[in-house]
Design an enzyme around this catalytic site. Sequence first.
Site, short mmCIF file in Angstrom:
data_model
loop_
_atom_site.label_atom_id
_atom_site.label_comp_id
_atom_site.label_asym_id
_atom_site.label_seq_id
_atom_site.Cartn_x
_atom_site.Cartn_y
_atom_site.Cartn_z
N ASN A 47 -10.06 -0.02 -0.58
CA ASN A 47 -8.60 0.06 -0.48
C ASN A 47 -8.00 -0.50 -1.78
O ASN A 47 -8.08 -1.70 -2.03
CB ASN A 47 -8.14 -0.75 0.73
CG ASN A 47 -6.63 -0.72 0.93
OD1 ASN A 47 -5.89 -0.28 0.05
ND2 ASN A 47 -6.18 -1.19 2.08
N HIS B 207 -3.31 7.39 1.90
CA HIS B 207 -3.70 6.06 1.43
C HIS B 207 -5.09 5.78 1.99
O HIS B 207 -5.38 6.07 3.15
CB HIS B 207 -2.69 5.03 1.91
CG HIS B 207 -3.16 3.62 1.72
ND1 HIS B 207 -3.62 3.17 0.50
CD2 HIS B 207 -3.25 2.58 2.58
CE1 HIS B 207 -3.98 1.90 0.63
NE2 HIS B 207 -3.77 1.52 1.87
N CYS C 158 0.82 -1.22 0.00
CA CYS C 158 0.00 0.00 0.00
C CYS C 158 0.85 1.27 0.00
O CYS C 158 0.36 2.34 -0.37
CB CYS C 158 -0.94 0.00 1.20
SG CYS C 158 -2.12 -1.36 1.13
O1 UT7 Z 1 -3.87 -0.88 3.42
C1 UT7 Z 1 -3.17 -1.75 4.23
C2 UT7 Z 1 -3.42 -1.50 5.63
N1 UT7 Z 1 -4.63 -2.13 6.08
C3 UT7 Z 1 -5.38 -1.53 6.94
O2 UT7 Z 1 -5.10 -0.40 7.27
C4 UT7 Z 1 -6.52 -2.26 7.58
C5 UT7 Z 1 -6.48 -1.99 9.05
N2 UT7 Z 1 -7.55 -2.59 9.79
C6 UT7 Z 1 -8.85 -2.21 9.68
O3 UT7 Z 1 -9.18 -1.36 8.86
C7 UT7 Z 1 -9.85 -2.81 10.63
O4 UT7 Z 1 -9.19 -3.51 11.65
C8 UT7 Z 1 -10.88 -3.74 9.94
C9 UT7 Z 1 -11.83 -2.90 9.10
C10 UT7 Z 1 -10.16 -4.75 9.09
C11 UT7 Z 1 -11.72 -4.46 10.99
O5 UT7 Z 1 -12.35 -3.55 11.86
P1 UT7 Z 1 -12.31 -3.81 13.44
O6 UT7 Z 1 -13.10 -2.73 14.06
O7 UT7 Z 1 -10.86 -3.92 13.84
O8 UT7 Z 1 -13.10 -5.16 13.57
P2 UT7 Z 1 -12.62 -6.56 14.16
O9 UT7 Z 1 -11.61 -7.18 13.29
O10 UT7 Z 1 -12.32 -6.38 15.61
O11 UT7 Z 1 -13.96 -7.39 14.04
C12 UT7 Z 1 -15.12 -7.05 14.83
C13 UT7 Z 1 -16.21 -8.04 14.55
C14 UT7 Z 1 -15.78 -9.49 14.68
O12 UT7 Z 1 -16.83 -10.19 15.31
P3 UT7 Z 1 -16.77 -10.56 16.87
O13 UT7 Z 1 -15.52 -11.39 17.03
O14 UT7 Z 1 -16.68 -9.24 17.58
O15 UT7 Z 1 -18.03 -11.30 17.09
C15 UT7 Z 1 -15.62 -9.96 13.27
O16 UT7 Z 1 -15.85 -11.32 13.13
O17 UT7 Z 1 -16.68 -7.90 13.20
C16 UT7 Z 1 -16.69 -9.18 12.57
N3 UT7 Z 1 -16.45 -9.00 11.15
C17 UT7 Z 1 -17.41 -8.77 10.24
N4 UT7 Z 1 -18.74 -8.64 10.35
C18 UT7 Z 1 -19.43 -8.38 9.24
C19 UT7 Z 1 -15.25 -9.02 10.51
N5 UT7 Z 1 -15.43 -8.80 9.20
C20 UT7 Z 1 -16.75 -8.64 9.01
C21 UT7 Z 1 -17.54 -8.37 7.87
N6 UT7 Z 1 -18.87 -8.25 8.03
N7 UT7 Z 1 -17.00 -8.21 6.65
#
Ligand code: UT7
Length: 323
Positions: A280, A250, A113
């Site tokens: 992204n 980004h 990225c």
């Molecule tokens: O460009 C390269 C760099 N990459 C990034 O900058 C990405 C950085 N990370 C992020 O943007 C975020 O961490 C994410 C958007 C990937 C995830 O957001 P989060 O607030 O950190 O969510 P999480 O991973 O803690 O997941 C929260 C919940 C989980 O459920 P439980 O365990 O709380 O029951 C996941 O299973 O959301 C669930 N979940 C989803 N639910 C619906 C994960 N993906 C999805 C989805 N739809 N697509």
Amino acid sequence: MIRSVVCGYGAALPKRVVTNQELEKSVDTTDEWIVQRTGIRQRYIAGDDETSASLGAEAARAALANAGLTAADIDVIIVATSTPDNTFPATAVNIQNRLGMTHGYAFDMQAVCSGFVYAVTTADSFIRSGQAKRILVIGTETFSRILDWNDRTTCVLFGDGAGAIIMQAEEGTGEVADRGVLSAKLRSDGSHKEKLYVDGGPSTTGTVGHLRMEGKEVFKHAVGMITDVIIDAFEATGTTADDLDWLVPHQANRRIIEGSAKKLGIPMDKVVMTVDQHGNTSAASIPLALAAALDDGRIKKGDLIMLEAMGGGFTWGAVLLRW
Ligand code: UT7
């Protein structure tokens, strides 16, 4: 002193738009979750006839037209991509050929990225050292091809696209009032590999592999890394966030962008945001965002602009330039 001044820009997006609502039909997700956690509303997904090279070449042609130049005027092509058409030759050489260009040279850069920030920094060094007078810098990606469409934690986040700028040597005074790149800071730290990587490759599995990400872990590091390197880029020129006209980050996640801007004291009306439209797009996200803000007249000649990115590796970096 010689400065690397941007004299043209272009962008290219695949024909097919995929909205969050459309994804809801094939992935266990909701529009509400995606918008709330990321700000993404839709992304573009490449069709069978669209590749990183074809999109990159389209963006390059648009940049040449915007600058009033042809491929004959370009010395070097640098392509930032993590999704090349082939393991080799470089996508840059593929694009060089598509542009009908047999002079000069072309090569790829791989910093995921952060690839566009790395490529702009490299082009700036080539221009300031006299290696080249005019460089086509392209960020192009087809991340849809390396996504695991059964992994909802990653497949909803990414999209495809390409953006390009042309940088050319112009005489400057050495002051921050100069147009062109004013400072550039790059960083990497391979100890973070497992947090964001592709689980395949020519030298390991012999396969292309799929993107794997511990999103929360990446998120935890993102704001700190981004703001550190932006502060370094400001300090190198004696400027501050108050001098900035536009932050062009980004586009990974709205919350990361807002968190970084807040920490730096940059108001959100000075931040270019396209993550809602493109998702992204890795190395393509910054030139796509630049193109959006140039097309609608937000970015104007003479504006002070900060580009920044952070991604797989980890890699991160920032470029301060005057448009
Ligand atoms: O460009 C390269 C760099 N990459 C990034 O900058 C990405 C950085 N990370 C992020 O943007 C975020 O961490 C994410 C958007 C990937 C995830 O957001 P989060 O607030 O950190 O969510 P999480 O991973 O803690 O997941 C929260 C919940 C989980 O459920 P439980 O365990 O709380 O029951 C996941 O299973 O959301 C669930 N979940 C989803 N639910 C619906 C994960 N993906 C999805 C989805 N739809 N697509």
